[in-house]
Each structure stands twice: as structure tokens, then as C-alpha cells.
Design an enzyme around this catalytic site. Structure first.
Site, PDB file in Angstrom:
ATOM      1  N   TYR A 170     -48.812  12.280  -9.797  1.00 26.03           N
ATOM      2  CA  TYR A 170     -47.739  12.452  -9.215  1.00 26.03           C
ATOM      3  C   TYR A 170     -47.410  11.452  -8.202  1.00 26.03           C
ATOM      4  O   TYR A 170     -46.260  11.723  -7.978  1.00 26.03           O
ATOM      5  CB  TYR A 170     -47.578  14.184  -9.103  1.00 26.03           C
ATOM      6  CG  TYR A 170     -46.491  14.500  -9.643  1.00 26.03           C
ATOM      7  CD1 TYR A 170     -45.381  14.227 -10.419  1.00 26.03           C
ATOM      8  CD2 TYR A 170     -45.872  15.677  -8.254  1.00 26.03           C
ATOM      9  CE1 TYR A 170     -44.418  14.848 -10.890  1.00 26.03           C
ATOM     10  CE2 TYR A 170     -44.376  15.733  -8.229  1.00 26.03           C
ATOM     11  CZ  TYR A 170     -44.043  16.057  -9.311  1.00 26.03           C
ATOM     12  OH  TYR A 170     -42.449  16.345  -9.888  1.00 26.03           O
ATOM     13  N   LYS A 177     -40.560  16.178  -4.102  1.00 22.27           N
ATOM     14  CA  LYS A 177     -40.120  17.546  -4.230  1.00 22.27           C
ATOM     15  C   LYS A 177     -40.200  18.510  -3.301  1.00 22.27           C
ATOM     16  O   LYS A 177     -39.603  19.373  -3.258  1.00 22.27           O
ATOM     17  CB  LYS A 177     -40.994  17.692  -5.631  1.00 22.27           C
ATOM     18  CG  LYS A 177     -40.457  17.080  -6.529  1.00 22.27           C
ATOM     19  CD  LYS A 177     -39.410  17.686  -7.566  1.00 22.27           C
ATOM     20  CE  LYS A 177     -39.585  16.548  -9.338  1.00 22.27           C
ATOM     21  NZ  LYS A 177     -37.889  17.347  -9.437  1.00 22.27           N
TER      22      LYS A 177
END
Length: 269
Positions: A170, A177
Site C-alpha cells: 500500500y 490516507k
């Protein structure tokens, strides 16, 4: 004056269609597997009127039939990397609806090398692009919508567990995020006095177009299904229903939160 029977009918109508008369902007629909599409279906089912956006002419051929099927009152091109595009869409929403009651920010971007590589190897250009599309655009959306939300409303963005924990493959999106979830808290503080509530919804792994860019995503799905207390992963319909609830009066006492809808997987190490 309404009779008791009429009042009861009105109250029942409000319960069945808690978003009747409400108007919202939903971004990020790429196809019928998109979380944003599930949200659009859910809010329409609760009585809301909607405006939808598409990113470019290539995606329009997939999304326009969806917009028509949902009865969207606006279907506009939106590329937040282009100056004025976001503000132009919101101006059209104002002209069409007068006021906006909710908006869904379901947009993210990251170069593949930055997504899969070490975060310390992320280029300045790649970091800036990911932050602009995935996080700062939510701030810009709120600023442009603020005048149209004179009677309050809900602003909702989409996050992921990678904001809180390291998720393999990720990469820098976990950092982005995390910034997005922090932005939610500060936005909630700034906009709360105006009755504007702000949320991040954090779904578990779902096979969407965006998720397909994450390496070994099928393994991530399987691992989450094993560890989740409910013994499975979630559906886009479940994410859509939760997000729609955050637009209703039922969530009027909530703001500034990241809300997980992941079958409980986030509570298990």
C-alpha cells in the site's frame, strides 16, 4: 392542519425515505463495482436527488448508463488535477439544486511505483500528485461546498486501514490516507458550528477498479476474511448503506470520525 392519520403517514414517509428532498454530489464512480456507485444507489433508495461525476471521456461510456439508471440530475466531468474543474462542477450543482445536503469524496490516485515501493523512495512529484488528488481535493471540495450547505449537511470521504497500520503493497497511500483521516477531524472542528459534519468511511478490502492496482490483493481479501470476527469480507452494498446512513438525520450527533465497515477486521491484529 394535518389530521392524526396524515401526520402518521408523513412520519412513516420520513422513516422510509429519510433523504427525501435532500440533494447530494457523489464523485468517483468508475463502473458498477465502484463503492461510489453503491453509495449512489443507497442514497437514491432513501429518496435523495444526486449529481454524479466522471473522470474522463474514456470512463464516461461506462458511467453514463449508470447515471441515467439512477436518475442523476447532473452528470459532469471532474478531474481534480485540473485547475477549476472541481469548483466548476460545484457551481453547476449550486445552479441546479440551490443547496447541497451531502457530498461523497471517493477519489484517490497514486503512481504504481509509489504504491508498491518503499515510502522513502517516493518522488516529490509522486507524493504531491497523490496528496493533491487523494487528500487536498477533499479540503477544496469542502471549501467550495460550504456556501451551499447553509443548513448543514454531511461531507464523507473514503479511507482504508493502511492509514492506521502498515499494509503490504500500500506504500505511500497509507501516509496519504492518514493525512486524509486527520483532515476529517480538523474539518469537523472548523465546520461543526455550521452544522456540517465530516466523516471518513474505512471499508475492508473490496475488489474495485482502484483495488486492482494493489499487488497480491486477492491474498489480502483472503487474509481479512479469515481474521474478521464476522468471518468474511464486506460488500460494496454494505459500504453504501453505511455511507448513506451518515447522510441521514439518524447520524446527526456524529462528526469527525473514521468509521470502519470491514466485518470487524480492524480490531484483530
Amino acid at each position: 392542519m394535518n389530521s392524526m392519520t396524515e401526520n402518521a403517514a408523513l412520519e412513516r414517509s420520513d422513516l422510509l425515505l429519510p433523504l427525501a428532498g435532500k440533494k447530494g454530489l457523489i464523485t468517483g464512480i468508475a463502473n458498477d463495482k465502484s463503492i461510489a456507485y453503491a453509495v449512489a444507489k443507497a442514497v437514491r433508495g432513501l429518496g435523495a436527488e444526486i449529481a454524479l461525476t466522471y473522470q474522463n471521456d474514456k470512463t464516461a461510456k461506462y458511467t453514463q448508463p449508470l447515471a441515467e439508471a439512477l436518475g442523476a440530475r447532473l452528470f459532469e466531468k471532474l478531474d481534480v488535477s485540473q485547475p477549476g474543474s472541481l469548483e466548476g462542477v460545484i457551481e453547476k450543482c449550486g445552479a441546479e439544486f440551490g443547496e447541497i445536503d451531502f457530498a461523497i469524496h471517493s477519489m484517490a490516485f497514486c503512481n504504481a511505483d509509489d504504491l508498491h515501493g518503499r515510502v522513502i523512495d517516493t518522488s516529490e512529484q509522486g507524493f504531491d500528485a497523490a496528496m493533491n488528488v487523494s487528500c487536498h481535493s477533499f479540503l477544496r471540495m469542502a471549501k467550495a461546498l460550504e456556501p451551499l450547505m447553509a443548513h448543514g449537511g454531511s461531507l464523507i470521504t473514503m479511507s482504508y486501514l493502511g492509514a492506521e497500520r502498515v499494509v503490504r503493497n500500500y506504500g505511500v497511500m497509507g501516509i496519504i490516507k492518514a493525512a486524509l483521516e486527520s483532515a476529517v477531524r480538523y474539518m469537523a472542528y472548523d465546520l461543526g458550528p455550521k452544522g456540517i459534519r465530516v466523516f471518513a468511511v474505512s471499508p475492508g478490502p473490496i475488489m474495485t477498479r482502484a483495488a486492482s492496482g494493489i499487488a497480491n490483493f486477492n491474498q489480502l481479501l483472503e487474509a481479512d476474511a479469515v481474521k474478521a470476527p464476522l468471518g468474511r469480507t464486506v460488500t460494496i452494498e454494505e459500504v453504501g448503506a453505511l455511507t448513506a446512513f451518515l447522510c441521514t438525520p439518524g447520524s446527526s450527533g456524529m462528526t469527525g470520525q473514521t468509521i470502519y465497515v470491514d466485518a470487524g477486521a480492524h480490531i484483530v491484529a
